[in-house]
Motif scaffolding. Sequence first.
Motif, mmCIF file in Angstrom:
data_model
loop_
_atom_site.group_PDB
_atom_site.id
_atom_site.type_symbol
_atom_site.label_atom_id
_atom_site.label_comp_id
_atom_site.label_asym_id
_atom_site.label_seq_id
_atom_site.Cartn_x
_atom_site.Cartn_y
_atom_site.Cartn_z
ATOM 1 N N GLY A 15 -11.132 66.082 -39.811
ATOM 2 C CA GLY A 15 -11.740 66.740 -38.670
ATOM 3 C C GLY A 15 -12.768 65.909 -37.949
ATOM 4 N N GLY A 16 -13.123 64.788 -38.522
ATOM 5 C CA GLY A 16 -14.128 63.918 -37.930
ATOM 6 C C GLY A 16 -13.571 63.043 -36.824
ATOM 7 N N GLY A 67 -3.291 64.722 -27.703
ATOM 8 C CA GLY A 67 -4.321 65.745 -27.704
ATOM 9 C C GLY A 67 -5.495 65.450 -28.609
ATOM 10 N N ARG A 68 -5.362 64.422 -29.449
ATOM 11 C CA ARG A 68 -6.447 64.079 -30.375
ATOM 12 C C ARG A 68 -7.038 62.694 -30.091
ATOM 13 N NH1 ARG A 68 -5.394 63.443 -35.699
ATOM 14 N NH2 ARG A 68 -3.241 62.736 -35.362
ATOM 15 N N PHE A 69 -6.192 61.750 -29.675
ATOM 16 C CA PHE A 69 -6.628 60.373 -29.442
ATOM 17 C C PHE A 69 -6.604 60.086 -27.943
ATOM 18 C CE2 PHE A 69 -5.156 58.350 -33.738
ATOM 19 C CZ PHE A 69 -5.835 59.356 -34.417
ATOM 20 N N LYS A 88 -6.995 63.388 -39.344
ATOM 21 C CA LYS A 88 -6.294 63.977 -40.476
ATOM 22 C C LYS A 88 -6.082 62.907 -41.546
ATOM 23 C CE LYS A 88 -3.579 66.764 -37.218
ATOM 24 N NZ LYS A 88 -2.204 67.105 -36.774
ATOM 25 N N PRO A 89 -5.889 63.313 -42.781
ATOM 26 C CA PRO A 89 -5.625 62.309 -43.825
ATOM 27 C C PRO A 89 -4.438 61.410 -43.492
ATOM 28 C CG PRO A 89 -6.158 64.406 -44.834
ATOM 29 C CD PRO A 89 -6.060 64.659 -43.371
ATOM 30 N N GLU A 90 -3.437 61.955 -42.816
ATOM 31 C CA GLU A 90 -2.268 61.148 -42.461
ATOM 32 C C GLU A 90 -2.559 60.115 -41.385
ATOM 33 O OE1 GLU A 90 -2.508 64.492 -42.600
ATOM 34 O OE2 GLU A 90 -1.260 65.440 -41.035
ATOM 35 N N GLY A 109 -4.749 41.723 -33.062
ATOM 36 C CA GLY A 109 -6.004 41.538 -33.770
ATOM 37 C C GLY A 109 -5.758 41.558 -35.267
ATOM 38 N N GLN A 110 -6.850 41.433 -36.026
ATOM 39 C CA GLN A 110 -6.723 41.378 -37.477
ATOM 40 C C GLN A 110 -6.648 42.764 -38.108
ATOM 41 O OE1 GLN A 110 -9.537 41.261 -35.873
ATOM 42 N NE2 GLN A 110 -10.894 42.635 -37.018
ATOM 43 N N GLY A 111 -6.927 43.777 -37.326
ATOM 44 C CA GLY A 111 -6.854 45.151 -37.810
ATOM 45 C C GLY A 111 -8.185 45.670 -38.305
ATOM 46 N N THR A 112 -8.358 46.962 -38.178
ATOM 47 C CA THR A 112 -9.555 47.626 -38.712
ATOM 48 C C THR A 112 -9.095 48.857 -39.487
ATOM 49 O OG1 THR A 112 -11.739 48.528 -38.150
ATOM 50 C CG2 THR A 112 -9.957 48.986 -36.589
ATOM 51 N N PRO A 113 -9.548 49.006 -40.719
ATOM 52 C CA PRO A 113 -9.051 50.104 -41.546
ATOM 53 C C PRO A 113 -9.741 51.427 -41.247
ATOM 54 C CG PRO A 113 -10.529 48.732 -42.827
ATOM 55 C CD PRO A 113 -10.396 48.082 -41.485
ATOM 56 N N VAL A 114 -8.945 52.458 -41.258
ATOM 57 C CA VAL A 114 -9.436 53.827 -41.075
ATOM 58 C C VAL A 114 -8.979 54.653 -42.271
ATOM 59 C CG1 VAL A 114 -9.232 55.924 -39.705
ATOM 60 C CG2 VAL A 114 -9.462 53.702 -38.561
ATOM 61 N N THR A 115 -9.922 55.310 -42.904
ATOM 62 C CA THR A 115 -9.599 56.177 -44.033
ATOM 63 C C THR A 115 -10.147 57.563 -43.752
ATOM 64 O OG1 THR A 115 -9.720 54.316 -45.580
ATOM 65 C CG2 THR A 115 -9.823 56.547 -46.510
ATOM 66 N N VAL A 116 -9.264 58.549 -43.816
ATOM 67 C CA VAL A 116 -9.656 59.932 -43.579
ATOM 68 C C VAL A 116 -9.534 60.681 -44.903
ATOM 69 C CG1 VAL A 116 -9.286 61.996 -42.200
ATOM 70 C CG2 VAL A 116 -8.775 59.742 -41.233
ATOM 71 N N SER A 117 -10.632 61.157 -45.385
ATOM 72 C CA SER A 117 -10.637 61.858 -46.669
ATOM 73 C C SER A 117 -10.393 63.349 -46.464
ATOM 74 C CB SER A 117 -11.971 61.640 -47.379
ATOM 75 O OG SER A 117 -13.028 62.205 -46.628
ATOM 76 N N SER A 118 -9.730 63.944 -47.425
ATOM 77 C CA SER A 118 -9.401 65.379 -47.319
ATOM 78 C C SER A 118 -10.486 66.232 -47.952
ATOM 79 C CB SER A 118 -8.065 65.648 -48.003
ATOM 80 O OG SER A 118 -8.107 65.232 -49.331
#
Length: 118
Positions: A15-16, A67-69, A88-90, A109-118
């Motif tokens: 939800g963040g 609708g989210r991004f 969402k976690p997915e 680019g080299q990428g940036t990690p995103v982690t969504v916790s449930s």
Amino acid sequence: QVQLVESGGGLVQTGGSLRLSCAASGTIFRFSGYAVGWYRQAPGKQRELVATYTRGGTTNYADFVKGRFTISRDNAKKTVALQMNSLKPEDTAVYYCNIGTPGGRNYWGQGTPVTVSS
């Protein structure tokens, strides 16, 4: 050559929101003439398109983020952003910035990690 540097990834709860940024540098004659986009790759999965912003000003989104991004660009600053809401976690993945030149070259680019916790 063109270099892309992403930033803004991190850990967020379900939800963040996060805002990713991508800064381009190098041999760029006219940034407004480049197509830009964000892709992502989750562990064990193929890289997939998230959103694009064409040279003509059209934005396109994958169904799973509509609708989210929101993708945006600042041609004067040579930056691309991805505002991600209602995460969402997915959505957990490494996010990559991409630009495509009118001549058909692609840069990542080299990428940036995103982690969504449930």
